[in-house]
Write a protein that holds these residues in place. Structure first.
Motif, short mmCIF file in Angstrom:
data_model
loop_
_atom_site.label_atom_id
_atom_site.label_comp_id
_atom_site.label_asym_id
_atom_site.label_seq_id
_atom_site.Cartn_x
_atom_site.Cartn_y
_atom_site.Cartn_z
N ARG A 185 12.71 6.27 -0.33
CA ARG A 185 11.72 6.73 0.64
C ARG A 185 11.38 5.64 1.66
O ARG A 185 11.21 5.91 2.84
CB ARG A 185 10.45 7.16 -0.10
N MET A 186 11.31 4.38 1.19
CA MET A 186 10.92 3.27 2.07
C MET A 186 12.12 2.60 2.73
O MET A 186 11.96 1.67 3.53
CB MET A 186 10.12 2.24 1.27
N VAL A 187 13.32 3.06 2.37
CA VAL A 187 14.57 2.51 2.90
C VAL A 187 14.65 1.01 2.61
O VAL A 187 14.83 0.17 3.50
CB VAL A 187 14.71 2.77 4.42
N ILE A 188 14.51 0.68 1.34
CA ILE A 188 14.62 -0.70 0.86
C ILE A 188 15.41 -0.67 -0.44
O ILE A 188 15.73 0.40 -0.96
CB ILE A 188 13.23 -1.34 0.62
N SER A 189 15.72 -1.84 -0.98
CA SER A 189 16.46 -1.89 -2.24
C SER A 189 15.51 -1.59 -3.41
O SER A 189 14.30 -1.82 -3.31
CB SER A 189 17.08 -3.27 -2.43
N PRO A 190 16.05 -1.09 -4.54
CA PRO A 190 15.22 -0.86 -5.72
C PRO A 190 14.50 -2.13 -6.18
O PRO A 190 13.36 -2.07 -6.64
CB PRO A 190 16.22 -0.36 -6.76
N MET A 191 15.17 -3.28 -6.06
CA MET A 191 14.54 -4.53 -6.47
C MET A 191 13.33 -4.86 -5.58
O MET A 191 12.30 -5.31 -6.07
CB MET A 191 15.55 -5.67 -6.41
N THR A 192 13.47 -4.61 -4.29
CA THR A 192 12.34 -4.85 -3.38
C THR A 192 11.20 -3.89 -3.67
O THR A 192 10.02 -4.27 -3.64
CB THR A 192 12.79 -4.71 -1.91
N ALA A 193 11.55 -2.64 -3.97
CA ALA A 193 10.51 -1.66 -4.33
C ALA A 193 9.77 -2.12 -5.58
O ALA A 193 8.53 -2.06 -5.65
CB ALA A 193 11.14 -0.30 -4.56
N LYS A 194 10.51 -2.57 -6.57
CA LYS A 194 9.90 -3.06 -7.80
C LYS A 194 8.99 -4.26 -7.52
O LYS A 194 7.90 -4.37 -8.09
CB LYS A 194 10.99 -3.45 -8.80
N ARG A 236 0.84 -1.21 0.00
CA ARG A 236 0.00 0.00 0.00
C ARG A 236 0.87 1.26 0.00
O ARG A 236 0.57 2.23 -0.69
CB ARG A 236 -0.92 0.00 1.23
N GLU A 237 1.95 1.21 0.78
CA GLU A 237 2.86 2.35 0.83
C GLU A 237 3.50 2.58 -0.54
O GLU A 237 3.62 3.72 -1.00
CB GLU A 237 3.94 2.10 1.88
N ALA A 238 3.90 1.50 -1.20
CA ALA A 238 4.52 1.61 -2.52
C ALA A 238 3.53 2.17 -3.55
O ALA A 238 3.90 3.02 -4.37
CB ALA A 238 5.03 0.24 -2.98
N VAL A 239 2.28 1.72 -3.49
CA VAL A 239 1.27 2.22 -4.42
C VAL A 239 1.04 3.72 -4.21
O VAL A 239 0.92 4.49 -5.16
CB VAL A 239 -0.06 1.45 -4.25
N ALA A 240 0.99 4.14 -2.95
CA ALA A 240 0.81 5.56 -2.65
C ALA A 240 1.95 6.40 -3.22
O ALA A 240 1.74 7.50 -3.74
CB ALA A 240 0.72 5.77 -1.14
N LEU A 241 3.16 5.86 -3.17
CA LEU A 241 4.32 6.59 -3.71
C LEU A 241 4.31 6.60 -5.23
O LEU A 241 4.71 7.58 -5.86
CB LEU A 241 5.61 5.98 -3.16
N VAL A 242 3.83 5.51 -5.85
CA VAL A 242 3.66 5.50 -7.30
C VAL A 242 2.70 6.61 -7.71
O VAL A 242 2.91 7.34 -8.68
CB VAL A 242 3.13 4.13 -7.79
N ALA A 243 1.62 6.76 -6.95
CA ALA A 243 0.61 7.78 -7.24
C ALA A 243 1.15 9.19 -7.10
O ALA A 243 0.61 10.13 -7.69
CB ALA A 243 -0.60 7.59 -6.34
N GLN A 244 2.23 9.33 -6.32
CA GLN A 244 2.86 10.64 -6.19
C GLN A 244 3.89 10.90 -7.29
O GLN A 244 4.53 11.94 -7.33
CB GLN A 244 3.53 10.74 -4.81
N GLY A 245 4.04 9.92 -8.19
CA GLY A 245 4.93 10.09 -9.33
C GLY A 245 6.35 9.62 -9.12
O GLY A 245 7.23 9.92 -9.93
N LEU A 246 6.60 8.86 -8.05
CA LEU A 246 7.96 8.42 -7.77
C LEU A 246 8.34 7.19 -8.60
O LEU A 246 7.50 6.32 -8.86
CB LEU A 246 8.12 8.09 -6.28
N SER A 247 9.60 7.13 -8.99
CA SER A 247 10.14 5.97 -9.68
C SER A 247 10.45 4.88 -8.66
O SER A 247 10.42 5.12 -7.45
CB SER A 247 11.42 6.35 -10.43
N ASN A 248 10.80 3.69 -9.15
CA ASN A 248 11.15 2.60 -8.22
C ASN A 248 12.35 2.98 -7.36
O ASN A 248 12.40 2.66 -6.17
CB ASN A 248 11.44 1.32 -8.99
N ASP A 249 13.34 3.63 -7.95
CA ASP A 249 14.52 4.05 -7.18
C ASP A 249 14.14 5.04 -6.09
O ASP A 249 14.64 4.98 -4.95
CB ASP A 249 15.57 4.67 -8.10
N GLN A 250 13.25 5.98 -6.41
CA GLN A 250 12.81 6.97 -5.43
C GLN A 250 11.97 6.32 -4.33
O GLN A 250 12.06 6.68 -3.16
CB GLN A 250 12.03 8.08 -6.13
N ILE A 251 11.13 5.35 -4.74
CA ILE A 251 10.33 4.61 -3.76
C ILE A 251 11.25 3.85 -2.80
O ILE A 251 11.04 3.83 -1.59
CB ILE A 251 9.38 3.63 -4.47
#
Length: 220
Positions: A178-187, A160-175
């Motif tokens: 923000r979430m303090v995780i790896s880009p692969m985990t964000a993806k 849910r947190e990742a979806v909210a950040l997608v809606a704010q226009g963030l890329s996977n790297d930015q997500i």
């Protein structure tokens, strides 16, 4: 090689876009259509990565063509970018709900068009800044009826947190940052959310995030 289908009833527009796209080593225009019905048939025949589709055309308009492409499982790999001279609010919502991955005005500069094709080809949402402003303005002033109650219930808290950040226009790297995780985990979070919500792409996640109330305009 990114395979592109051009669908526009104006020959000058098609020829201009084709001339620009064909100059790129990684982009190939595989077909051209003059209306949505022909574009749908050519999409089925050529299976392009990206379809640039005009919103207003005879026989079948761009929104209906997009809706039919999105509804066809055989065309799941086709990412539609809607093109228009207008950029009016109602078109934004209709196009995104129909399954468009992006929405661009035709006065876009060449460099931005090339970027748009590459972004759409990799499955990312693409909205021109002017269109994004209209999207947010519409939700602030004329909220649409919520038709997605409970739709987010299947998501984990992190999804849910990742979806909210997608809606704010963030890329996977930015997500990831923000979430303090790896880009692969964000993806992974984003992809799992798309699967659970039956979202065709990130643009659909944006619509769902606003309509479900997960993201409130001007709350970030």
């Amino acid at each position: 090689m990114i395979r592109v289908l051009l669908v526009d009833d104006q020959p000058l527009i098609r020829s201009g876009f084709r001339a620009l796209l064909d100059l790129e080593d990684d982009i190939q225009v595989v077909a051209e259509a003059t209306d949505g019905a022909e574009g749908l048939a050519l999409a089925q025949e050529h299976q392009p990565d990206v379809a640039l589709i005009d919103i207003r055309m005879p026989v079948m308009d761009g929104i209906e063509a997009t809706r039919r492409i999105a509804a066809d499982p055989a065309l799941a790999g086709v990412h539609v970018v809607i093109l228009t001279n207008y950029g009016m609010d109602e078109y934004v919502f209709e196009a995104l709900r129909a399954g468009a991955a992006g929405f661009l005005v035709k006065d876009i500069v060449p460099e931005d068009l090339l970027h748009a094709v590459r972004v759409a080809a990799r499955g990312d949402a693409l909205l021109a800044p002017s269109i994004t402003r209209k999207l947010i303005h519409r939700y602030v002033n004329q909220p649409l009826p919520t038709a997605t109650d409970g739709v987010l219930a299947e998501l984990t808290g992190r999804e849910r947190e990742a979806v909210a950040l997608v809606a704010q226009g963030l890329s996977n790297d930015q997500i990831a940052e923000r979430m303090v995780i790896s880009p692969m985990t964000a993806k992974t979070h984003v992809n799992r959310a798309m699967t659970k919500l039956h979202a065709r792409d990130r643009a659909q996640l944006v619509v769902l995030a606003y309509e479900s109330g997960l993201v409130v305009p001007n709350s970030s």
